[in-house]
Design an enzyme around this catalytic site. Structure first.
Site, PDB file in Angstrom:
ATOM      1  N   ASP A  99       0.838  -1.198   0.000  1.00 44.24           N
ATOM      2  CA  ASP A  99       0.000   0.000   0.000  1.00 44.24           C
ATOM      3  C   ASP A  99       0.872   1.247   0.000  1.00 44.24           C
ATOM      4  OD1 ASP A  99       0.775  -0.582   2.719  1.00 44.24           O
ATOM      5  OD2 ASP A  99      -0.716   0.869   3.411  1.00 44.24           O
ATOM      6  N   GLU A 168      -0.011  -0.733   5.978  1.00 42.02           N
ATOM      7  CA  GLU A 168       1.089  -0.114   6.719  1.00 42.02           C
ATOM      8  C   GLU A 168       0.948   1.398   6.768  1.00 42.02           C
ATOM      9  OE1 GLU A 168       4.980   1.578   7.728  1.00 42.02           O
ATOM     10  OE2 GLU A 168       3.805   1.909   5.905  1.00 42.02           O
TER      11      GLU A 168
END
Length: 468
Positions: A99, A168
């Site tokens: 991500d 994250e």
């Protein structure tokens, strides 16, 4: 321990073939990275949920093409990618995240953030695009090293598990529950994390010290309402005055934190690590000069790198109280508040420091002022065993690739995943990254040096050869 990289030592034939393959396949590896960078996997924005799912699918397919048993695992948020492969030797767990951060402000980008491009930069060619350095370019250095190994030798160098996260950049809410639920499957001898940087000047590094964090909020209340300073000033207690004294008393004149027991569990640097840091020739004048400062403000008896990497801190991050709008309002406020953070090292106990902070405040409260502490959460520091043979072997391997002695360094920030691997899975982490300080992660025009991508792949091949 030698500080001279063994660049002239003959290469093992097995490793040499892998390195040659990485060199010849660089253009194809770059195109694979570009395909991944084109997926706008922004985890913080629900509008991009499908794109995060697509990035997970892309990683599963790519890992499967190498021969990994790869799968997408659902979580309450974005999915995890888990892959297993290889056999024999040490069992290594590699972690990365697919991500990325949001792209705002979009008007500050020189090109669309999800249309990556290789450009010329002051140090050579760079890969420009969101996620190039954080963390897609970094995680693909490891994947490409594994791809080359399989292409040359038909198998991975050892037993490898890959864990890729999709949250994250949004606080990893699903990570710890996932680790706990799958602890037996994910347990390994050592974790490898590629989400860090090299030291300045292209010095390769293994981050082995990560500071922990304690966050505190303090709210002081005096009168039942804001007061007119002409009518009450000089007679009524001003909570901003009280707050200022409390915060000023957090440090002494030498820069040391004054909380009782604050330095319990703070270790001294081993001589070998101190020597490595001295050899880095850190220019604190230039470091501070870049932000308009000049003089180190921490503990006066510590070097600048110690202040940044291995010493604990107490910092005031924000103060509120009274009137802060345009113009002037002669108010004597009823409340004043501050947010204070403590960076922790060694075995400092966040809970013990929280209680010491509360005691520090209460001991300085005059009559008519009360204190509340709405926030008090923290996590301890992480430190890795630099005397373990695997760490020294990896350090030598990195030095051989980059032609400069690699260093065991600290991190002024916190990387929670390393602590989670220690606490939940019971294993240490080797944090090896190839980012640069000017990669502009989380900012417009993020980039990743093509050299970092190329030599990062070669570095992982060398590290894996050294560990197996």
């Amino acid at each position: 321990m030698t500080d001279t990289p063994e660049t002239d030592a003959p290469l093992d034939p097995v490793l040499s073939q892998v390195l040659d393959r990485l060199d010849s396949d660089l253009d194809a590896a770059l195109e694979r990275l570009m395909a991944l960078l084109r997926i706008p996997s922004i985890s913080t924005d629900p509008a991009y949920r499908a794109e995060c799912d697509a990035a997970a699918d892309w990683m599963v397919a790519d890992l499967a093409s190498i021969g990994f048993d790869a799968s997408k695992r659902r979580t309450p948020g974005h999915p995890m990618v888990v892959a297993h492969g290889g056999e024999g030797g040490p069992h290594l767990l590699f972690y990365g995240h697919y991500d990325v951060q949001p792209v705002d402000p979009l008007d500050l980008w020189d090109r669309p953030p999800f249309e990556p491009e290789v450009q010329d930069g002051p140090r050579g060619r760079v890969i420009r695009g969101r996620g190039a350095a954080d963390d897609k370019g970094q995680l693909m250095t490891f994947v490409e090293a594994m791809r080359a190994w399989v292409a040359v030798h038909g198998q991975l160098p050892c037993r490898i598990t890959i864990l890729l996260e999709g949250e994250e950049e949004s606080g990893s809410p699903s990570l710890v529950p996932f680790l706990k639920a799958n602890a037996e499957e994910l347990g390994a001898d050592l974790a490898m994390i590629c989400d860090t940087t090299m030291f300045s000047g292209g010095v390769p590094a293994i981050t082995t010290q990560l500071r922990g964090m304690l966050r505190e909020e303090l709210v002081l209340t005096a009168a039942t309402k804001d007061l007119h300073s002409g009518m009450f000033g000089g007679l009524a207690r001003n909570p901003i005055h009280v707050l200022a004294r409390i915060l000023a008393d957090l440090h002494d004149d030498a820069g040391r934190v004054t909380l009782a027991g604050f330095y319990d569990g703070v270790p001294e640097l081993p001589d070998e690590i101190r020597a490595q840091w001295q050899n880095l020739a850190f220019d604190h004048t230039a470091f501070l000069g870049d932000v308009g400062l000049s003089v180190p403000a921490g503990e006066m008896d510590r070097t600048p790198l110690e202040q940044l990497w291995s010493r604990p801190t107490a910092e005031v991050n924000g103060i509120t109280g009274g009137y802060g709008g345009a113009g002037f309002k002669t108010v004597l406020p009823a409340k004043a508040s501050a947010k204070v953070s403590f960076r922790l090292v060694g075995t400092q106990d966040p809970e013990a420091i929280h209680h010491a902070f509360v005691d520090h405040v209460n001991a300085r409260l005059p009559r008519d002022v009360t204190a509340e502490f709405p926030m008090g959460d923290g996590a301890p520091a992480s430190h890795m065993p630099t005397d373990a043979p695997a760490f020294e072997a990896a350090r030598q391997a990195l030095g051989a690739e980059w032609g400069k002695p690699a260093a065991f360094i600290g991190s002024g920030g916190s990387i929670p995943i390393a602590g989670h691997f220690q606490d939940v899975l019971g294993m240490d982490s080797m944090l090896i990254g190839f980012g640069r300080d000017d990669d502009q992660i989380h900012s417009p025009n993020e980039k990743y040096d093509l050299q970092s991508f190329h030599k990062g792949m070669r570095s992982w091949a060398r590290v894996l050869a050294a560990l197996t």
